[in-house]
Design an enzyme around this catalytic site. Structure first.
Site, mmCIF file in Angstrom:
data_model
loop_
_atom_site.group_PDB
_atom_site.id
_atom_site.type_symbol
_atom_site.label_atom_id
_atom_site.label_comp_id
_atom_site.label_asym_id
_atom_site.label_seq_id
_atom_site.Cartn_x
_atom_site.Cartn_y
_atom_site.Cartn_z
ATOM 1 N N ALA A 140 3.028 -0.999 4.897
ATOM 2 C CA ALA A 140 2.368 -0.037 5.281
ATOM 3 C C ALA A 140 3.355 1.303 5.350
ATOM 4 C CB ALA A 140 2.108 -0.115 6.741
ATOM 5 N N THR A 184 0.868 -1.115 0.034
ATOM 6 C CA THR A 184 -0.022 -0.051 0.060
ATOM 7 C C THR A 184 0.730 1.023 0.115
ATOM 8 O OG1 THR A 184 -0.130 0.379 2.549
ATOM 9 C CG2 THR A 184 -1.807 -1.193 1.443
ATOM 10 N N VAL A 229 7.266 -2.154 7.131
ATOM 11 C CA VAL A 229 7.343 -0.728 6.914
ATOM 12 C C VAL A 229 8.149 -0.164 5.804
ATOM 13 C CG1 VAL A 229 7.967 1.449 8.326
ATOM 14 C CG2 VAL A 229 7.057 -0.871 9.667
ATOM 15 N N LYS A 230 7.126 0.680 5.157
ATOM 16 C CA LYS A 230 7.400 1.187 3.826
ATOM 17 C C LYS A 230 8.459 2.437 4.276
ATOM 18 C CE LYS A 230 5.428 0.844 -0.789
ATOM 19 N NZ LYS A 230 4.537 0.897 -1.302
ATOM 20 N N VAL A 231 9.482 2.750 3.869
ATOM 21 C CA VAL A 231 10.438 3.930 4.046
ATOM 22 C C VAL A 231 10.803 4.419 2.821
ATOM 23 C CG1 VAL A 231 12.228 4.816 5.375
ATOM 24 C CG2 VAL A 231 10.935 2.930 6.364
#
Ligand code: E4P
Length: 229
Positions: A56, A27, A82-84
């Site tokens: 996310a 997402t 976790v998307k960074v």
């Protein structure tokens, strides 16, 4: 190659899960803005549908903000990644989250050197954006090819996730390039299912089957009328 769905739409995710082809979900804030509601609730629901990694994305641009959002997302479900975004602060956040045992997906990668740095910082997933590079007349798939080669040559632990996929040919090329994952919109997934010859073939088989079920018209079946006089 694993296939992720690039969406925050629960119904789309259910469809891909029913087809048995869903390995995970990505997402981002844009995809979330299309469905609205609570991002936390949507992520939790997605994680209940698929046991695969669910990305996310943090929206903070400072280190403490990224770490706070990342830690928060990671508590929602065990399969959250976790998307960074790729940046100097982003690398530091990836390294810090990795040290805490939180998996990350480094997003907005547009060069193999960016991907190499993200891998060294400890990102589990590296997301080169193929379509957006193609959009500006560069070869997006070349970044995938180079990153896959770097990961394999140097035994890096990260997986390459071909992102910003625009059409089925991108999926084929990503698979042939050795990408570990491609994340695709539902439209592309549906395009992958269909072929005009498959669809007309199904129709023809059905029509022929139905024709075989109706009684054949033969000479014997024709009732002769008595001749008057
Ligand atoms: C996935 O992780 C990316 O956020 C997504 O593939 C971006 O795709 P787009 O270039 O179509 O927005």
């Amino acid at each position: 190659m694993k296939i992720f769905l690039d969406t925050a739409d629960i119904e789309e995710i259910r469809i891909a899960a029913r087809w048995g082809v869903l390995d995970g979900v990505t997402t981002n804030p844009t995809l979330f803005s299309k469905v609205g509601g609570s991002y936390d609730e949507i992520l939790t629901q997605i994680c209940q549908i698929t046991p695969g990694p669910v990305s996310a994305e943090v929206v903070a641009e400072d280190l403490e903000g990224m770490l706070g959002q990342g830690r928060h997302f990671s508590k929602l479900a065990s399969n959250i990644v976790v998307k960074v975004p790729m940046s100097e602060v982003g690398l530091e956040a990836i390294a810090r989250l990795a040290a805490e045992g939180i998996r990350t997906n480094c997003t907005l990668i547009f060069s193999s050197n960016q991907g190499l740095l993200a891998a060294k910082a400890g990102a589990s997933l590296l997301s080169p954006f193929v379509g957006r590079l193609d959009d500006i007349n560069q070869d997006g798939m070349e970044v995938v090819r180079e990153l896959v080669a770097m990961v394999e040559t140097h035994g890096l632990e990260s997986e390459v996730l071909a992102a910003s996929i625009r059409h089925p040919r991108h999926v084929t090329e990503a698979a042939l390039a050795g990408s570990h994952i491609a994340t695709v919109p539902i439209k592309v997934l549906r395009q992958m299912v269909h072929h005009p010859l498959t669809d007309t073939g199904i129709q023809k088989f059905r029509k022929d089957w139905e024709a075989a079920q109706s009684p054949a018209v033969t000479d014997e079946a024709v009732t002769l009328q008595p001749v008057a006089g």
